[in-house]
Design an enzyme around this catalytic site. Structure first.
Site, PDB file in Angstrom:
ATOM      1  N   LYS A   1       0.869  -1.174   0.000  1.00 27.79           N
ATOM      2  CA  LYS A   1       0.000   0.000   0.000  1.00 27.79           C
ATOM      3  C   LYS A   1       0.903   1.220   0.000  1.00 27.79           C
ATOM      4  O   LYS A   1       1.920   1.220   0.703  1.00 27.79           O
ATOM      5  CB  LYS A   1      -0.857  -0.033   1.272  1.00 27.79           C
TER       6      LYS A   1
ATOM      7  N   ASN B   1       6.928   6.050  -0.864  1.00 32.12           N
ATOM      8  CA  ASN B   1       8.265   5.433  -1.003  1.00 32.12           C
ATOM      9  C   ASN B   1       8.857   4.973   0.324  1.00 32.12           C
ATOM     10  O   ASN B   1      10.069   4.938   0.487  1.00 32.12           O
ATOM     11  CB  ASN B   1       9.244   6.412  -1.696  1.00 32.12           C
ATOM     12  N   ARG B   2       7.984   4.648   1.259  1.00 26.25           N
ATOM     13  CA  ARG B   2       8.419   4.145   2.569  1.00 26.25           C
ATOM     14  C   ARG B   2       9.259   5.164   3.358  1.00 26.25           C
ATOM     15  O   ARG B   2       9.918   4.814   4.327  1.00 26.25           O
ATOM     16  CB  ARG B   2       9.202   2.828   2.438  1.00 26.25           C
ATOM     17  N   LEU B   3       9.222   6.429   2.921  1.00 29.33           N
ATOM     18  CA  LEU B   3       9.936   7.472   3.692  1.00 29.33           C
ATOM     19  C   LEU B   3       8.960   8.087   4.698  1.00 29.33           C
ATOM     20  O   LEU B   3       8.598   9.265   4.603  1.00 29.33           O
ATOM     21  CB  LEU B   3      10.510   8.540   2.748  1.00 29.33           C
TER      22      LEU B   3
END
Ligand SMILES: Cc1cc2nc3c(=O)[nH]c(=O)nc-3n(C[C@H](O)[C@H](O)[C@H](O)COP(=O)(O)O)c2cc1C
Length: 215
Positions: free
Chosen positions: A10, A192-194
């Site tokens: 997600k 972007n998982r940041l």
């Protein structure tokens, strides 16, 4: 493909958490987040939180309880004082609370120290509960092995007869705990998982220190 969990992904894109946009008091940040989630996202039970304790067997254990009040001092929930979690807390009051609000893409993790609230306060909350919940608290020897569901239902029936038309007093073995935080971490999902992670920790002079953590 359904079932291949490696493909479950997600992207978190709804909101951001920036140092410049939040209070330097984490209880105020919590209040704002809780209010936003409760008003704008249909999470079902916004006040459901996981509490982890370190048990008498040395293992951590997590389970869901309901947050019933929060103040500048801490977070209050109610339970059976003879339950597994209560015994764990009385032996080691260091606990962790966590909230996961998936629709808001938010998580809050609180480390703190739990202590029983005053009996007056527990009385006040017990009196506000529906009668069925009051009787349930009398029936349940929470966390103990019970022979069958029928045993519980029979006991409930007996108590309904015993207390018909009478006030039900809070049993001594049921009441609240307040978790006084020593650190509160706010997690906001980002692309972007940041992800944004802001942690507040109490220092030696009991001031809150704000730090950004790497995702
Ligand atoms: C949504 C939800 C809310 C719950 N709320 C409470 C609660 O407020 N207090 C409580 O003692 N148990 C609550 N429970 C049950 C606990 O998760 C747990 O089963 C129970 O407290 C016994 O835990 P223990 O044996 O580790 O002490 C709730 C469970 C769920 C799923």
């Amino acid at each position: 493909m359904k079932g291949d969990l490696g493909n479950y992904r997600k992207s978190y894109e709804k909101q951001a958490l920036l140092e410049t946009n939040i209070s330097d008091n984490p209880m105020e940040v919590f209040q704002k987040w809780f209010y936003e989630v409760d008003s704008n996202f249909n999470e079902g039970e916004t006040n459901a939180m996981t509490i982890s304790t370190v048990g008498l067997d040395g293992f951590p254990k997590s389970r869901v309880v309901l947050l019933k009040k929060y103040t500048h001092e801490g977070f209050i929930f109610y339970t059976n004082y003879e339950s597994e979690k209560a015994k764990a807390i009385l032996a080691n009051p260091n606990v962790c609370l966590s909230f996961f609000w998936p629709k808001a893409e938010r998580q809050v993790i609180i480390k703190g120290v739990a202590e029983k609230i005053s009996s007056n306060m527990s009385d006040g909350y017990f009196e506000s509960r529906p009668r069925g919940s009051q009787l349930g608290a009398l029936v349940s020897h929470q966390s103990e092995v019970v022979e069958s569901r029928e045993v519980l239902e029979h006991e409930l029936q007996q108590l309904e007869i015993k207390f018909e038309g009478k006030e039900i007093k809070r049993p001594e073995h049921w009441g609240g705990f307040m978790v006084k935080p020593i650190s509160i971490e706010f997690w906001q999902g980002r692309p972007n998982r940041l992800h944004d992670r802001i942690r507040f920790s109490l220092n030696e002079t009991y001031d809150w220190i704000m730090e950004r953590l790497s995702p």
